[in-house]
Design a protein around this motif. Structure first.
Motif, PDB file in Angstrom:
ATOM      1  N   ASP A 134      34.470  62.441  59.079  1.00  0.00           N
ATOM      2  CA  ASP A 134      33.661  61.265  59.417  1.00  0.00           C
ATOM      3  C   ASP A 134      32.660  61.566  60.514  1.00  0.00           C
ATOM      4  N   GLU A 138      27.649  62.756  62.000  1.00  0.00           N
ATOM      5  CA  GLU A 138      27.148  61.882  63.073  1.00  0.00           C
ATOM      6  C   GLU A 138      26.529  62.741  64.172  1.00  0.00           C
ATOM      7  N   ARG A 156      27.902  51.248  67.987  1.00  0.00           N
ATOM      8  CA  ARG A 156      28.037  51.474  66.545  1.00  0.00           C
ATOM      9  C   ARG A 156      29.233  52.390  66.258  1.00  0.00           C
ATOM     10  N   LEU A 157      29.400  53.421  67.098  1.00  0.00           N
ATOM     11  CA  LEU A 157      30.528  54.343  66.898  1.00  0.00           C
ATOM     12  C   LEU A 157      31.863  53.624  67.169  1.00  0.00           C
ATOM     13  N   TRP A 159      32.507  50.526  66.859  1.00  0.00           N
ATOM     14  CA  TRP A 159      32.747  49.633  65.722  1.00  0.00           C
ATOM     15  C   TRP A 159      33.287  50.409  64.527  1.00  0.00           C
ATOM     16  N   LYS A 160      32.688  51.573  64.305  1.00  0.00           N
ATOM     17  CA  LYS A 160      33.102  52.402  63.167  1.00  0.00           C
ATOM     18  C   LYS A 160      34.559  52.862  63.325  1.00  0.00           C
ATOM     19  N   ARG A 162      36.948  51.315  64.932  1.00  0.00           N
ATOM     20  CA  ARG A 162      37.887  50.249  65.310  1.00  0.00           C
ATOM     21  C   ARG A 162      39.157  50.237  64.473  1.00  0.00           C
ATOM     22  N   HIS A 164      40.464  53.018  63.058  1.00  0.00           N
ATOM     23  CA  HIS A 164      40.911  54.405  62.867  1.00  0.00           C
ATOM     24  C   HIS A 164      41.828  54.869  63.988  1.00  0.00           C
TER      25      HIS A 164
END
Ligand SMILES: Cc1cc2nc3c(=O)[nH]c(=O)nc-3n(C[C@H](O)[C@H](O)[C@H](O)COP(=O)(O)OP(=O)(O)OC[C@H]3O[C@@H](n4cnc5c(N)ncnc54)[C@H](O)[C@@H]3O)c2cc1C
Length: 523
Positions: A134, A138, A156-157, A159-160, A162, A164
């Motif tokens: 993932d 990035e 943004r990261l 949130w991505k 959250r 995991h």
């Protein structure tokens, strides 16, 4: 005046060039060597015998790059290697397959308890692998960037990530644990433990009992293209990427070493070649190692002192050797039985019967000497690929360790023949008669790798993969976004996130950042 000049035609330099050329930019790639590829190259090392001089396994090449750059159309073929064979000391052997059920059945031949533990261990590894996959594409987020763009990217990261939680814990574990502790908890059998710990030694600088080495183990398993040989050797990857770029107007000049990246008023204006020729460009992108770029091609006085302190401290010492052998018959491992193994021939093996065998190989190197019993990863690409050796003959290559960059009380010129003897003695132990099959060989130690492709320290990853040199710290905190303190100067090689391997990911990510800057008139 080019839109961008790229210094170095390693596979990452070619990748960034191919993406930019596809976007309609005028691109020139300058390579010091007479040929492209850097560490992704196929060369004749003995009359009629060709091999991948450096990198040898293709599984890391990112599927998105293969598709975006149409590498299949440009001739890239990979040959899947179904499994890896590990011989044991007592004349048996175990096969690890990419199919976890096959692997589990193989482990059960040695220990029922280990076979039962394997699915849980596999799930633990997969959690980290998912996380790393993932994060691969990035651009690393700098948590201290307080600009609106930086804050937006951090948010943004977060949130991505959250959902995991498990993956983040698993990642923190591998970043801190030794490969030994990571594996030892699950298994009781030496050959099973050694098998997994071997992955941690590839490209690493310390033994698998040292903290942080679990990361190497998992990092080697993130490839998504399947463990494979590139048909024609690893040079075929660089060739396909180059063709893809050239189809969109990218120019490549070999024998064109760059002496200096020119800087005026804090901005790059182009490059000066070793021949004295100057080439103007709006942007310069360096595929060379961070230590070669900063303080080498870019003069130190153009760079902030603190930045240079980080570059000076960036660790690039490698400890792997590479041996290429022309042989007149296939090695026959005494522990290999096609029926038990469920495969006809072990074209890829790892030779390390016990965890201690691996760690001991590092002990001598710690004190400035080379291993008396090196661990080895022999591959025989010619078992599947008839383009590399004359009919009836084969090529076998070994990456292994451990070989320090410098010897404490001796020179590599004196010692190389003895290192060769140590390597073939280990091979003879597991594949009797191997040494008699060798027609010719070429042995490369870290200093040879450095000299040949300007890869400082001969570190296969362009710099160690340790917490202090990963993610937003790679290669320098604040400059992990492929940019640099010089306006218009970018980095795209393995010294940047996510690091070494023929993945083309640094090149892919750098291209995205550069195209963004071009579009918005930044940089
Ligand atoms: C022995 C070995 C085994 C490996 N095995 C594997 C493997 O099996 N699988 C895998 O995925 N990865 C493997 N790797 C790692 C992988 O090969 C590298 O991390 C990767 O190829 C680096 O690619 P790059 O394009 O970033 O840089 P490089 O390949 O290092 O390319 C940099 C290029 O820049 C050029 N250059 C440098 N200075 C200048 C200058 N001043 N002017 C012009 N050109 C310059 C160099 O000549 C070179 O061509 C291995 C590496 C080594 C060394």
């Amino acid at each position: 005046m080019y839109d961008a000049v790229i210094v170095g035609a390693g596979h990452n330099g070619l990748t960034v060039g191919a993406y930019l050329a596809r976007a309609g930019k005028s691109i020139l790639v300058l390579e010091a060597k007479p040929h492209i590829g850097g560490a992704s190259v196929t060369e004749e090392f003995s009359p009629g015998f060709r091999a991948s001089t450096y990198s040898f396994i293709m599984g890391h090449l990112h599927p998105k790059v293969i598709e975006d750059l149409e590498l299949r159309k440009h001739g890239l073929e990979n040959i899947l290697v179904p499994n890896v064979f590990n011989p044991t000391d007592d004349g048996d052997g175990i096969v690890f397959s990419k199919d976890p059920e096959v692997t589990q059945r193989q482990i059960a031949r040695f220990s029922q308890k280990d076979a039962e533990a394997y699915p849980k261990f596999f799930a633990q590894m997969q959690a980290t692998v998912r996380m790393l996959r993932d994060l691969q594409l990035e651009t690393p987020v700098n948590p201290f960037d307080k600009s609106p763009r930086g804050l937006w990217r951090s948010g943004r990261l977060a949130w991505k990530l959250r959902n995991h939680e498990k993956e983040v814990y698993a990642l923190l574990q591998v970043l801190s644990l030794s490969a030994h502790d990571y594996v030892d908890r699950w298994f009781e059998t030496d050959i099973v433990k050694a098998k997994f710990m071997f992955w941690a030694t590839i490209g690493g600088n310390v033994g698998p009992y040292s903290p942080g080495t679990a990361f190497y183990l998992v990092a080697h398993l993130i490839g998504q293209t399947g463990m494979s040989f590139a048909k024609g050797g690893m040079g075929a990857i660089a060739t396909a990427i180059a063709k893809s770029g050239e189809a969109h107007g990218m120019e490549i000049r070999c024998d064109a070493g760059v002496d200096e990246i020119l800087v005026e008023g804090g901005r790059t204006t182009g490059v000066r070649l070793k021949s004295g020729e100057e080439i103007k460009a709006r942007r310069v992108i360096s595929n060379a190692n961070a230590k070669v770029t900063f303080g080498g091609m870019v003069r130190r006085d153009h760079l902030p002192e603190e930045f240079m302190d980080w570059i000076d401290g960036y660790r690039v010492r490698g400890k792997s050797f590479k041996l290429l052998c022309a042989i007149d018959k296939l090695p026959k491992y005494k522990g290999f039985d096609p029926e038990k193994a469920g495969t006809e021939y072990p074209a890829y093996s790892h030779i390390c019967p016990t965890p201690e065998f691996l760690e001991r190989a590092y002990d001598e190197a710690k004190y400035g000497w080379y291993s008396s019993e090196p661990f080895l990863s022999p591959i025989v690409p010619t078992y599947y690929d008839d383009t590399l050796a004359p009919e009836g003959k084969h090529v076998i290559t070994f990456q292994g360790g451990v070989t320090p960059y410098e010897l404490k009380n001796g020179t590599w010129d004196q010692e190389k023949p003895k290192l060769y003897k140590n390597i073939v003695a280990v091979m003879d132990r597991f594949a009797p008669g191997f040494s008699e099959s060798v027609i010719d060989y070429k042995l490369l130690c870290p200093k040879d790798i450095e000299d040949d492709i300007n890869m400082p320290g001969g570190n296969t990853q362009h710099g160690e993969l340790t917490l202090d040199q990963l993610f937003f710290m790679r290669p320098v905190p604040g400059y992990a976004d492929y940019r640099s303190p010089v306006k218009g100067l970018y980095q795209c090689g393995a010294s940047t996130h996510p690091g070494g391997a023929v993945s083309a990911v640094p090149g892919h990510n750098a291209a995205r950042e550069i195209l963004g800057d071009m579009r918005w008139g930044r940089g």
